[in-house]
Design a protein around this motif. Sequence first.
Motif, PDB file in Angstrom:
ATOM      1  N   LEU A  32      23.546 -11.193  14.427  1.00  0.00           N
ATOM      2  CA  LEU A  32      23.623 -11.530  13.000  1.00  0.00           C
ATOM      3  C   LEU A  32      24.292 -12.884  12.800  1.00  0.00           C
ATOM      4  N   GLY A  33      24.943 -13.380  13.817  1.00  0.00           N
ATOM      5  CA  GLY A  33      25.591 -14.681  13.730  1.00  0.00           C
ATOM      6  C   GLY A  33      26.717 -14.799  14.734  1.00  0.00           C
ATOM      7  N   SER A  34      27.127 -16.016  14.997  1.00  0.00           N
ATOM      8  CA  SER A  34      28.206 -16.305  15.911  1.00  0.00           C
ATOM      9  C   SER A  34      29.292 -17.032  15.131  1.00  0.00           C
ATOM     10  N   TYR A  35      30.566 -16.699  15.385  1.00  0.00           N
ATOM     11  CA  TYR A  35      31.673 -17.207  14.585  1.00  0.00           C
ATOM     12  C   TYR A  35      32.766 -17.736  15.496  1.00  0.00           C
ATOM     13  N   ARG A  36      33.476 -18.721  15.013  1.00  0.00           N
ATOM     14  CA  ARG A  36      34.520 -19.362  15.813  1.00  0.00           C
ATOM     15  C   ARG A  36      35.767 -18.498  15.938  1.00  0.00           C
ATOM     16  N   THR A  37      36.080 -17.670  14.932  1.00  0.00           N
ATOM     17  CA  THR A  37      37.288 -16.851  14.975  1.00  0.00           C
ATOM     18  C   THR A  37      36.953 -15.379  14.803  1.00  0.00           C
ATOM     19  N   TYR A  38      37.825 -14.528  15.314  1.00  0.00           N
ATOM     20  CA  TYR A  38      37.634 -13.091  15.179  1.00  0.00           C
ATOM     21  C   TYR A  38      37.682 -12.650  13.717  1.00  0.00           C
ATOM     22  N   PRO A  39      38.617 -13.161  12.907  1.00  0.00           N
ATOM     23  CA  PRO A  39      38.619 -12.755  11.490  1.00  0.00           C
ATOM     24  C   PRO A  39      37.304 -13.046  10.765  1.00  0.00           C
ATOM     25  N   ALA A  41      34.241 -12.956  12.159  1.00  0.00           N
ATOM     26  CA  ALA A  41      33.320 -11.905  12.599  1.00  0.00           C
ATOM     27  C   ALA A  41      33.707 -10.562  11.980  1.00  0.00           C
ATOM     28  N   GLN A  42      34.983 -10.304  11.911  1.00  0.00           N
ATOM     29  CA  GLN A  42      35.486  -9.067  11.322  1.00  0.00           C
ATOM     30  C   GLN A  42      35.121  -8.987   9.837  1.00  0.00           C
ATOM     31  N   ALA A  43      35.140 -10.124   9.142  1.00  0.00           N
ATOM     32  CA  ALA A  43      34.790 -10.155   7.717  1.00  0.00           C
ATOM     33  C   ALA A  43      33.325  -9.767   7.504  1.00  0.00           C
ATOM     34  N   VAL A  44      32.452 -10.151   8.438  1.00  0.00           N
ATOM     35  CA  VAL A  44      31.033  -9.782   8.334  1.00  0.00           C
ATOM     36  C   VAL A  44      30.894  -8.266   8.454  1.00  0.00           C
ATOM     37  N   VAL A  45      31.578  -7.684   9.433  1.00  0.00           N
ATOM     38  CA  VAL A  45      31.520  -6.234   9.617  1.00  0.00           C
ATOM     39  C   VAL A  45      32.110  -5.524   8.399  1.00  0.00           C
ATOM     40  N   ASP A  46      33.206  -6.040   7.885  1.00  0.00           N
ATOM     41  CA  ASP A  46      33.841  -5.437   6.713  1.00  0.00           C
ATOM     42  C   ASP A  46      32.929  -5.500   5.491  1.00  0.00           C
ATOM     43  N   LEU A 154      26.695  -8.379  16.658  1.00  0.00           N
ATOM     44  CA  LEU A 154      25.403  -7.847  17.090  1.00  0.00           C
ATOM     45  C   LEU A 154      25.122  -6.539  16.362  1.00  0.00           C
ATOM     46  N   VAL A 155      23.859  -6.291  16.095  1.00  0.00           N
ATOM     47  CA  VAL A 155      23.421  -5.064  15.430  1.00  0.00           C
ATOM     48  C   VAL A 155      22.264  -4.484  16.227  1.00  0.00           C
ATOM     49  N   THR A 156      22.160  -3.152  16.246  1.00  0.00           N
ATOM     50  CA  THR A 156      21.006  -2.559  16.915  1.00  0.00           C
ATOM     51  C   THR A 156      19.747  -3.129  16.260  1.00  0.00           C
ATOM     52  N   SER A 157      18.774  -3.452  17.072  1.00  0.00           N
ATOM     53  CA  SER A 157      17.586  -4.171  16.597  1.00  0.00           C
ATOM     54  C   SER A 157      16.858  -3.468  15.465  1.00  0.00           C
ATOM     55  N   ALA A 163      20.655  -5.122   7.740  1.00  0.00           N
ATOM     56  CA  ALA A 163      21.930  -5.837   7.765  1.00  0.00           C
ATOM     57  C   ALA A 163      21.778  -7.244   7.179  1.00  0.00           C
ATOM     58  N   ARG A 164      20.713  -7.938   7.524  1.00  0.00           N
ATOM     59  CA  ARG A 164      20.488  -9.288   6.991  1.00  0.00           C
ATOM     60  C   ARG A 164      20.297  -9.266   5.474  1.00  0.00           C
TER      61      ARG A 164
END
Length: 175
Positions: A32-39, A41-46, A154-157, A163-164
């Motif tokens: 779904l995307g690549s991010y420089r920081t963990y927060p 990536a965590q914000a996307v999941v949240d 990552l998300v199951t295909s 998700a998008r």
Amino acid sequence: MSTYTDRSTTQTDFRPGVYTGDDAFAEGRTSLGSYRTYPEAQAVVDRLSDEGFEVENLRILGHGITSVEQVTGRMTVGRAALAGAGTGAWLGLFVALLLGLFTPVVAWFSLLIAGLLFGALWGALLGAVAQWATRGRRDFRSAQSLLAQSYEVLVTSNRAAQARRLLAGEPSLAS
């Protein structure tokens, strides 16, 4: 849509794509995307969680993992004894509380004080002996952590399209 295949260089292309790396952690998953920081990536999941997405289908994958140990101070026998006394006091208090369940009310307070002092004394003694036994091989305190150069969500295909849509702000459609 871009495809990620080379992880030997720093990731600068943050567009979503199908992850084709050779690790088993990403098998059958779409990026779904690549991010420089963990927060980030965590914000996307949240955000997906807030939208009701089944987050069990997501994974945050760190690339370029580095172990970091931050030295926080010097460790002496006295400091080890003090830290041991604090830990021992809590343990002694806990044991005294458990024993206090079976003690008459009159002796309860005395039992707590005795447990606290006994625990602190033994904790200090064990802390000092443990530090002394290192013979100077580790005379510092530290905190360890793991950092990554980038984090990929990552998300199951089979859930990627849903998700998008949610990340784009569109209403959820059953998939």
